[in-house]
Design a protein around this motif. Structure first.
Motif, mmCIF file in Angstrom:
data_model
loop_
_atom_site.group_PDB
_atom_site.id
_atom_site.type_symbol
_atom_site.label_atom_id
_atom_site.label_comp_id
_atom_site.label_asym_id
_atom_site.label_seq_id
_atom_site.Cartn_x
_atom_site.Cartn_y
_atom_site.Cartn_z
ATOM 1 N N GLY A 1 -36.890 -23.629 -29.675
ATOM 2 C CA GLY A 1 -37.062 -23.633 -31.117
ATOM 3 C C GLY A 1 -35.907 -23.058 -31.890
ATOM 4 N N ARG A 2 -35.063 -22.245 -31.241
ATOM 5 C CA ARG A 2 -33.965 -21.613 -31.960
ATOM 6 C C ARG A 2 -32.769 -22.548 -32.075
ATOM 7 N NH1 ARG A 2 -32.255 -15.422 -31.638
ATOM 8 N NH2 ARG A 2 -34.231 -15.444 -32.793
ATOM 9 N N VAL A 3 -32.254 -22.644 -33.297
ATOM 10 C CA VAL A 3 -31.077 -23.454 -33.590
ATOM 11 C C VAL A 3 -30.228 -22.681 -34.590
ATOM 12 C CG1 VAL A 3 -30.205 -25.692 -34.370
ATOM 13 C CG2 VAL A 3 -32.469 -25.547 -33.312
ATOM 14 N N TYR A 4 -28.920 -22.672 -34.377
ATOM 15 C CA TYR A 4 -27.976 -22.074 -35.314
ATOM 16 C C TYR A 4 -27.212 -23.190 -36.027
ATOM 17 C CZ TYR A 4 -28.640 -17.679 -32.720
ATOM 18 O OH TYR A 4 -29.175 -16.556 -32.119
ATOM 19 N N ALA A 5 -26.981 -22.992 -37.327
ATOM 20 C CA ALA A 5 -26.185 -23.944 -38.102
ATOM 21 C C ALA A 5 -25.206 -23.178 -38.972
ATOM 22 C CB ALA A 5 -27.076 -24.825 -38.960
ATOM 23 N N LEU A 6 -23.952 -23.574 -38.934
ATOM 24 C CA LEU A 6 -22.883 -22.965 -39.717
ATOM 25 C C LEU A 6 -22.464 -23.964 -40.787
ATOM 26 C CD1 LEU A 6 -21.094 -20.375 -39.797
ATOM 27 C CD2 LEU A 6 -19.464 -21.615 -38.342
ATOM 28 N N LEU A 7 -22.652 -23.597 -42.071
ATOM 29 C CA LEU A 7 -22.509 -24.553 -43.155
ATOM 30 C C LEU A 7 -21.387 -24.192 -44.112
ATOM 31 C CD1 LEU A 7 -25.638 -24.856 -42.282
ATOM 32 C CD2 LEU A 7 -25.919 -25.861 -44.540
ATOM 33 N N GLU A 8 -20.567 -25.191 -44.433
ATOM 34 C CA GLU A 8 -19.671 -25.114 -45.576
ATOM 35 C C GLU A 8 -20.470 -25.591 -46.784
ATOM 36 O OE1 GLU A 8 -15.399 -26.900 -47.218
ATOM 37 O OE2 GLU A 8 -16.420 -27.863 -45.534
ATOM 38 N N ALA A 9 -20.702 -24.686 -47.736
ATOM 39 C CA ALA A 9 -21.551 -24.996 -48.883
ATOM 40 C C ALA A 9 -21.003 -24.301 -50.117
ATOM 41 C CB ALA A 9 -22.999 -24.565 -48.611
ATOM 42 N N GLU A 10 -21.656 -24.518 -51.247
ATOM 43 C CA GLU A 10 -21.196 -23.966 -52.515
ATOM 44 C C GLU A 10 -21.604 -22.495 -52.655
ATOM 45 O OE1 GLU A 10 -21.328 -27.396 -55.762
ATOM 46 O OE2 GLU A 10 -23.271 -27.159 -54.756
ATOM 47 N N GLY A 11 -20.677 -21.670 -53.171
ATOM 48 C CA GLY A 11 -20.972 -20.297 -53.523
ATOM 49 C C GLY A 11 -21.519 -19.476 -52.380
ATOM 50 N N ASP A 12 -22.588 -18.728 -52.670
ATOM 51 C CA ASP A 12 -23.162 -17.844 -51.660
ATOM 52 C C ASP A 12 -24.078 -18.571 -50.686
ATOM 53 O OD1 ASP A 12 -25.303 -18.399 -53.287
ATOM 54 O OD2 ASP A 12 -25.724 -16.312 -53.850
ATOM 55 N N LYS A 13 -24.130 -19.889 -50.761
ATOM 56 C CA LYS A 13 -24.918 -20.665 -49.799
ATOM 57 C C LYS A 13 -24.164 -20.894 -48.496
ATOM 58 C CE LYS A 13 -27.358 -23.176 -53.471
ATOM 59 N NZ LYS A 13 -27.595 -24.512 -54.072
ATOM 60 N N ILE A 14 -22.869 -20.611 -48.512
ATOM 61 C CA ILE A 14 -22.058 -20.796 -47.314
ATOM 62 C C ILE A 14 -22.462 -19.778 -46.250
ATOM 63 C CG2 ILE A 14 -20.209 -19.198 -47.962
ATOM 64 C CD1 ILE A 14 -18.193 -21.275 -46.941
ATOM 65 N N GLY A 15 -22.351 -20.137 -44.981
ATOM 66 C CA GLY A 15 -22.595 -19.154 -43.932
ATOM 67 C C GLY A 15 -23.421 -19.678 -42.779
ATOM 68 N N LEU A 16 -23.992 -18.725 -42.022
ATOM 69 C CA LEU A 16 -24.737 -19.033 -40.802
ATOM 70 C C LEU A 16 -26.228 -19.004 -41.087
ATOM 71 C CD1 LEU A 16 -24.552 -19.476 -37.682
ATOM 72 C CD2 LEU A 16 -24.840 -16.995 -37.459
ATOM 73 N N TYR A 17 -26.917 -20.056 -40.629
ATOM 74 C CA TYR A 17 -28.368 -20.188 -40.781
ATOM 75 C C TYR A 17 -29.005 -20.264 -39.399
ATOM 76 C CZ TYR A 17 -27.630 -21.168 -45.750
ATOM 77 O OH TYR A 17 -27.285 -21.089 -47.077
ATOM 78 N N ARG A 18 -30.277 -19.874 -39.337
ATOM 79 C CA ARG A 18 -30.994 -19.880 -38.068
ATOM 80 C C ARG A 18 -32.439 -20.337 -38.280
ATOM 81 N NH1 ARG A 18 -31.603 -14.161 -35.824
ATOM 82 N NH2 ARG A 18 -33.660 -14.265 -36.790
ATOM 83 N N THR A 19 -32.949 -21.077 -37.324
ATOM 84 C CA THR A 19 -34.352 -21.457 -37.299
ATOM 85 C C THR A 19 -34.926 -21.127 -35.931
ATOM 86 O OG1 THR A 19 -35.939 -23.289 -37.473
ATOM 87 C CG2 THR A 19 -33.754 -23.827 -36.631
ATOM 88 N N ASP A 20 -36.201 -20.796 -35.884
ATOM 89 C CA ASP A 20 -36.884 -20.538 -34.615
ATOM 90 C C ASP A 20 -38.019 -21.511 -34.371
ATOM 91 O OD1 ASP A 20 -35.421 -18.355 -33.500
ATOM 92 O OD2 ASP A 20 -36.277 -17.044 -35.028
ATOM 93 N N ASP A 21 -38.065 -22.586 -35.172
ATOM 94 C CA ASP A 21 -39.107 -23.597 -34.982
ATOM 95 C C ASP A 21 -38.526 -25.012 -35.100
ATOM 96 O OD1 ASP A 21 -38.598 -23.683 -37.694
ATOM 97 O OD2 ASP A 21 -40.551 -22.858 -38.275
ATOM 98 N N TYR A 22 -37.338 -25.171 -34.538
ATOM 99 C CA TYR A 22 -36.654 -26.473 -34.498
ATOM 100 C C TYR A 22 -36.397 -27.053 -35.889
ATOM 101 C CZ TYR A 22 -37.344 -26.708 -29.427
ATOM 102 O OH TYR A 22 -37.320 -26.464 -28.069
ATOM 103 N N GLY A 23 -36.208 -26.195 -36.877
ATOM 104 C CA GLY A 23 -35.767 -26.683 -38.175
ATOM 105 C C GLY A 23 -36.831 -26.809 -39.233
ATOM 106 N N ASP A 24 -38.065 -26.400 -38.958
ATOM 107 C CA ASP A 24 -39.096 -26.450 -39.992
ATOM 108 C C ASP A 24 -38.889 -25.366 -41.042
ATOM 109 O OD1 ASP A 24 -40.373 -28.625 -38.854
ATOM 110 O OD2 ASP A 24 -41.763 -27.398 -37.686
ATOM 111 N N ARG A 25 -38.307 -24.228 -40.639
ATOM 112 C CA ARG A 25 -37.982 -23.132 -41.557
ATOM 113 C C ARG A 25 -36.636 -22.541 -41.152
ATOM 114 N NH1 ARG A 25 -43.175 -22.461 -40.088
ATOM 115 N NH2 ARG A 25 -42.574 -20.907 -38.520
#
Length: 321
Positions: free
Chosen positions: A223-247
């Protein structure tokens, strides 16, 4: 450039150079030998993968997706069934820049290619391609538009029907780089790539204009997935989910992870420790708390592109902590 390790022999590695073919070591890097000369008609290598179920099977994608002004394009995918002794061209010639290749953990003939396409202009041969016959035939299974191509793909080794892929809208000219646009996004498949759903802008992931995105599914924790995003402003950075992307939760806004995102934006989940994750950028960074904090890993050269994690070395690191 790209690197991949033999799953059966920790002394065997393959290295794909940005303009110098595929090289192999059988002694842990003391000596390297070029194994693609005489077979490849393109020097630039953007992706490498060795099959877990048969380490004789290797796929190489040509053309870098780290598109600096001096980037070289490739002529598709090559495959070897004898551990790099010989190679066969497997098609996808017009993909030009390939970002990632992943192979089914139990069937070396099932392979996925994330193809950026032509960095300098629109073309149709871009997106995620799948072969079920070792590269003899290909099916384009994820396509956004002629200006956006796939740049990363990650499979859950525990459930290979689950795939995450990222699409990047970009255009390189010799005097400019445009990164980001409505074509960029992160996608999920729960049926081996037959169908896909976009996750961008949903369940905690940012919407708006997105750029390059890196993604890595954890083998250590379902269920764990890491995503590193180039995004606008403070939305940039590392994201994580523990339910395959539902949250999703934004874990880090550390800008050291996101310098020159068009050139880097690579994230790697440790295969044996769920809270260990690596990011390669101007420096190499390691987190052991699920991405909340990072420490620099000293490397001989500070231009880090790709990473293959040795599970045995990872277990040794865990014992020392």
């Amino acid at each position: 450039m790209a690197v991949a390790g033999d799953p059966d022999n920790p002394m065997v590695f393959y290295f794909g150079a940005c303009a110098g073919g595929v090289w192999k070591t059988i002694d842990g890097g003391v000596y390297w030998r070029c194994v693609s000369d005489g077979y490849f008609t393109s020097a630039s290598v953007g992706a490498l993968a060795v099959a877990r179920s048969d380490s004789n099977v290797i796929y190489a994608g040509t053309g870098e997706s780290t598109i600096r002004g001096d980037v070289s394009y490739g002529d598709g995918v090559y495959g070897s069934t004898d551990a790099g002794r010989s190679w066969t061209h497997l098609g996808l010639k017009e993909t030009r820049h390939i970002g990632k290749i992943c192979i089914h953990p139990h069937d070396p003939d099932i392979v996925y290619v994330a193809a950026l396409g032509d960095a300098f202009g629109p073309n149709e041969e871009r997106g995620v391609f799948r072969s079920k016959d070792g590269g003899k035939t290909w099916q384009k299974i994820l396509y956004r538009n002629s200006d956006a191509g796939a740049v990363d793909i990650s499979m859950d080794p525990n459930n290979p029907r689950i795939l995450f892929a990222t699409v990047w809208q970009t255009r390189r000219s010799f005097w400019n780089l445009s990164s980001g646009g409505p074509g960029s996004g992160i996608f999920r498949s729960l049926d081996g790539g037959d169908t896909w759903e976009e996750l961008s802008g949903l369940n905690g992931l940012p919407g708006g204009v997105l750029g390059k995105i890196g993604v890595s599914v954890s083998e250590a924790k379902c269920g764990r997935v890491y995503a590193l995003l180039e995004a606008e402003g403070d939305k940039i950075g590392l994201y994580r989910t523990d339910d395959y992307g539902d949250r999703w939760v934004q874990i880090s806004q550390n800008r050291d992870l996101m310098h020159r995102p068009f050139y880097y934006t690579h994230v790697f989940a440790d295969p044996t420790h769920a809270d260990t994750v690596y990011v390669t950028n101007l420096q190499m960074w390691k987190s052991t708390d699920g991405g909340e904090s990072f420490t620099e890993v000293n490397t001989p050269h500070d231009d880090n592109h790709d990473l293959w994690i040795d599970p045995l070395q990872s277990q040794a690191d865990d014992r020392r902590q």
